[in-house]
Design an enzyme around this catalytic site. Structure first.
Site, mmCIF file in Angstrom:
data_model
loop_
_atom_site.group_PDB
_atom_site.id
_atom_site.type_symbol
_atom_site.label_atom_id
_atom_site.label_comp_id
_atom_site.label_asym_id
_atom_site.label_seq_id
_atom_site.Cartn_x
_atom_site.Cartn_y
_atom_site.Cartn_z
ATOM 1 N N LYS A 34 0.844 -1.191 0.000
ATOM 2 C CA LYS A 34 0.000 0.000 0.000
ATOM 3 C C LYS A 34 0.878 1.239 0.000
ATOM 4 O O LYS A 34 1.749 1.399 0.847
ATOM 5 C CB LYS A 34 -0.912 0.038 1.232
ATOM 6 C CG LYS A 34 -1.805 1.271 1.309
ATOM 7 C CD LYS A 34 -2.766 1.200 2.483
ATOM 8 C CE LYS A 34 -2.128 1.655 3.788
ATOM 9 N NZ LYS A 34 -1.899 3.122 3.831
ATOM 10 N N ASP A 61 -3.398 4.279 -1.982
ATOM 11 C CA ASP A 61 -4.374 4.699 -0.973
ATOM 12 C C ASP A 61 -4.318 6.218 -0.801
ATOM 13 O O ASP A 61 -3.709 6.722 0.144
ATOM 14 C CB ASP A 61 -4.047 3.979 0.347
ATOM 15 C CG ASP A 61 -4.972 4.370 1.480
ATOM 16 O OD1 ASP A 61 -6.101 4.824 1.206
ATOM 17 O OD2 ASP A 61 -4.563 4.223 2.657
ATOM 18 N N ILE A 62 -4.976 6.945 -1.735
ATOM 19 C CA ILE A 62 -4.948 8.406 -1.620
ATOM 20 C C ILE A 62 -6.349 9.007 -1.478
ATOM 21 O O ILE A 62 -6.503 10.227 -1.467
ATOM 22 C CB ILE A 62 -4.187 9.067 -2.782
ATOM 23 C CG1 ILE A 62 -4.718 8.616 -4.135
ATOM 24 C CG2 ILE A 62 -2.706 8.771 -2.677
ATOM 25 C CD1 ILE A 62 -4.071 9.370 -5.299
ATOM 26 N N LYS A 63 -7.361 8.182 -1.368
ATOM 27 C CA LYS A 63 -8.692 8.589 -0.899
ATOM 28 C C LYS A 63 -9.214 9.861 -1.582
ATOM 29 O O LYS A 63 -9.468 10.878 -0.932
ATOM 30 C CB LYS A 63 -8.679 8.794 0.621
ATOM 31 C CG LYS A 63 -8.216 7.593 1.431
ATOM 32 C CD LYS A 63 -8.221 7.913 2.925
ATOM 33 C CE LYS A 63 -7.744 6.744 3.771
ATOM 34 N NZ LYS A 63 -6.280 6.517 3.646
ATOM 35 N N LEU A 64 -9.411 9.792 -2.871
ATOM 36 C CA LEU A 64 -9.870 10.971 -3.598
ATOM 37 C C LEU A 64 -11.265 11.408 -3.135
ATOM 38 O O LEU A 64 -12.140 10.589 -2.861
ATOM 39 C CB LEU A 64 -9.891 10.698 -5.102
ATOM 40 C CG LEU A 64 -8.539 10.426 -5.761
ATOM 41 C CD1 LEU A 64 -8.712 10.235 -7.263
ATOM 42 C CD2 LEU A 64 -7.540 11.537 -5.479
ATOM 43 N N HIS A 65 -11.449 12.712 -3.049
ATOM 44 C CA HIS A 65 -12.734 13.289 -2.632
ATOM 45 C C HIS A 65 -12.788 14.709 -3.195
ATOM 46 O O HIS A 65 -12.174 15.621 -2.663
ATOM 47 C CB HIS A 65 -12.829 13.307 -1.101
ATOM 48 C CG HIS A 65 -14.168 13.755 -0.595
ATOM 49 N ND1 HIS A 65 -14.515 13.670 0.732
ATOM 50 C CD2 HIS A 65 -15.253 14.282 -1.221
ATOM 51 C CE1 HIS A 65 -15.748 14.135 0.905
ATOM 52 N NE2 HIS A 65 -16.212 14.520 -0.266
ATOM 53 N N ASP A 66 -13.529 14.870 -4.297
ATOM 54 C CA ASP A 66 -13.608 16.172 -4.957
ATOM 55 C C ASP A 66 -14.848 16.151 -5.854
ATOM 56 O O ASP A 66 -15.636 15.198 -5.807
ATOM 57 C CB ASP A 66 -12.331 16.445 -5.767
ATOM 58 C CG ASP A 66 -11.978 17.922 -5.844
ATOM 59 O OD1 ASP A 66 -12.881 18.726 -6.155
ATOM 60 O OD2 ASP A 66 -10.815 18.277 -5.586
ATOM 61 N N PRO A 68 -17.096 15.507 -9.139
ATOM 62 C CA PRO A 68 -17.005 14.349 -10.028
ATOM 63 C C PRO A 68 -16.031 14.510 -11.188
ATOM 64 O O PRO A 68 -15.255 13.594 -11.483
ATOM 65 C CB PRO A 68 -18.447 14.169 -10.519
ATOM 66 C CG PRO A 68 -19.277 14.670 -9.384
ATOM 67 C CD PRO A 68 -18.513 15.844 -8.829
ATOM 68 N N THR A 70 -13.334 16.351 -11.517
ATOM 69 C CA THR A 70 -11.944 16.321 -11.066
ATOM 70 C C THR A 70 -11.515 14.909 -10.709
ATOM 71 O O THR A 70 -10.414 14.464 -11.062
ATOM 72 C CB THR A 70 -11.754 17.253 -9.857
ATOM 73 O OG1 THR A 70 -12.056 18.594 -10.256
ATOM 74 C CG2 THR A 70 -10.332 17.192 -9.320
ATOM 75 N N THR A 117 -10.744 3.611 10.343
ATOM 76 C CA THR A 117 -10.684 2.749 11.530
ATOM 77 C C THR A 117 -10.187 3.493 12.765
ATOM 78 O O THR A 117 -10.269 2.980 13.869
ATOM 79 C CB THR A 117 -9.788 1.516 11.279
ATOM 80 O OG1 THR A 117 -8.500 1.952 10.848
ATOM 81 C CG2 THR A 117 -10.398 0.602 10.239
ATOM 82 N N ARG A 179 -3.929 -6.448 13.486
ATOM 83 C CA ARG A 179 -2.824 -6.596 14.429
ATOM 84 C C ARG A 179 -2.749 -8.040 14.913
ATOM 85 O O ARG A 179 -3.788 -8.622 15.249
ATOM 86 C CB ARG A 179 -3.028 -5.706 15.662
ATOM 87 C CG ARG A 179 -3.022 -4.206 15.378
ATOM 88 C CD ARG A 179 -1.602 -3.711 15.221
ATOM 89 N NE ARG A 179 -1.522 -2.259 15.164
ATOM 90 C CZ ARG A 179 -1.690 -1.531 14.073
ATOM 91 N NH1 ARG A 179 -1.984 -2.125 12.928
ATOM 92 N NH2 ARG A 179 -1.583 -0.219 14.100
ATOM 93 N N ARG A 209 2.605 -1.372 10.859
ATOM 94 C CA ARG A 209 3.676 -1.392 11.841
ATOM 95 C C ARG A 209 4.081 -2.773 12.357
ATOM 96 O O ARG A 209 5.259 -2.993 12.633
ATOM 97 C CB ARG A 209 3.308 -0.459 13.011
ATOM 98 C CG ARG A 209 3.467 1.009 12.638
ATOM 99 C CD ARG A 209 2.784 1.939 13.618
ATOM 100 N NE ARG A 209 1.334 1.976 13.390
ATOM 101 C CZ ARG A 209 0.538 2.891 13.911
ATOM 102 N NH1 ARG A 209 1.014 3.833 14.695
ATOM 103 N NH2 ARG A 209 -0.754 2.873 13.649
#
Length: 232
Positions: A34, A61-66, A68, A70, A117, A179, A209
């Site tokens: 990731k 994993d850059i979680k686009l939110h803008d 439509p 764009t 999470t 974990r 981790r």
């Protein structure tokens, strides 16, 4: 059937750190990794090319939110990079998620973030003013992602059964916050072990981790991979 691999979160600040980490793995061990915001913003598309050249699969994993348009344009760019999976925030709405699907095409897996999470129900109500239960909010977002034609969602393993019941059995559930038993929880609020996540039906798990900070990352990875495979 393809071998199931836990996804390793490469939460590093530079390509050099990534290289030092990957040198601890044998060349024949092809990983699913990731790449998050910190690394991608530091190194740009070249880090994706490097990892692909090494033979690894990539969840960007850059979680686009803008808006439509764009998001659709951005997804066209990501599709050209050859990532195997990427994501958007479900909070962006159905039209944005549909645009993301159009831009990315069907070659890569496209999933939506429901609730992080690290978010507790109290925080969700106070900070986002969502006054339902956390589970209700997650299931609602998952249904909207399915409606938009996405492949699945990022969610806590605790919500997998609910989501699959509210969408469809082949709807992908990727669960971070995994974990090994007895490991430090860090900043995660909702966690499970690899065995528990497998039993509950998670399709992908993300481990950071417990592998990246282990004294022997390869051995830590193999232990998690074996536990994940045995119970899947």
């Amino acid at each position: 059937m393809k071998e199931k691999r836990p996804i390793i979160a490469l939460d590093f600040a530079s390509k050099g750190e990534v290289q030092s980490f990957l040198e601890q793995f044998p060349a024949h061990e092809k990983l699913y990794v990731k790449v998050g915001m910190e690394l991608y913003y530091a190194e740009g598309p070249s880090i994706i090319s490097y990892l692909k050249d090494c033979g690894h699969s990539i969840f960007l994993d850059i979680k686009l939110h803008d808006i439509p348009n764009t998001v659709e344009s951005a997804m066209r760019v990501l599709a050209k990079l050859g990532v195997d999976m990427t994501n958007v925030h479900a909070a962006g709405g159905v039209e944005m998620m549909k645009a993301a699907r159009r831009g990315l095409g069907s070659e890569a897996v496209l999933i939506a973030v429901t609730q992080l999470t690290s978010t507790s129900e109290e925080q969700m109500r106070a900070d986002q003013n969502i006054q339902t239960s956390l589970q209700d909010a997650v299931v609602h977002y998952a249904q909207k992602a399915a409606q938009a034609g996405l492949d699945g969602v990022v969610c806590s393993a605790h919500e997998v059964a609910l989501i699959k019941g509210a969408t469809r059995s082949d709807f992908v559930c990727l669960t971070p916050g995994i974990r090994p038993a007895g490991d430090d929880l860090g900043d995660q609020k909702r966690v499970m072990t690899p065995a528990e996540a497998a039993r509950i039906g998670s399709n992908y798990i993300v481990v950071g981790r417990p592998v990246t900070r282990a004294e022997n990352p390869y051995q830590a990875y193999l232990a998690i991979k074996e536990e994940w495979a045995q119970h899947s």
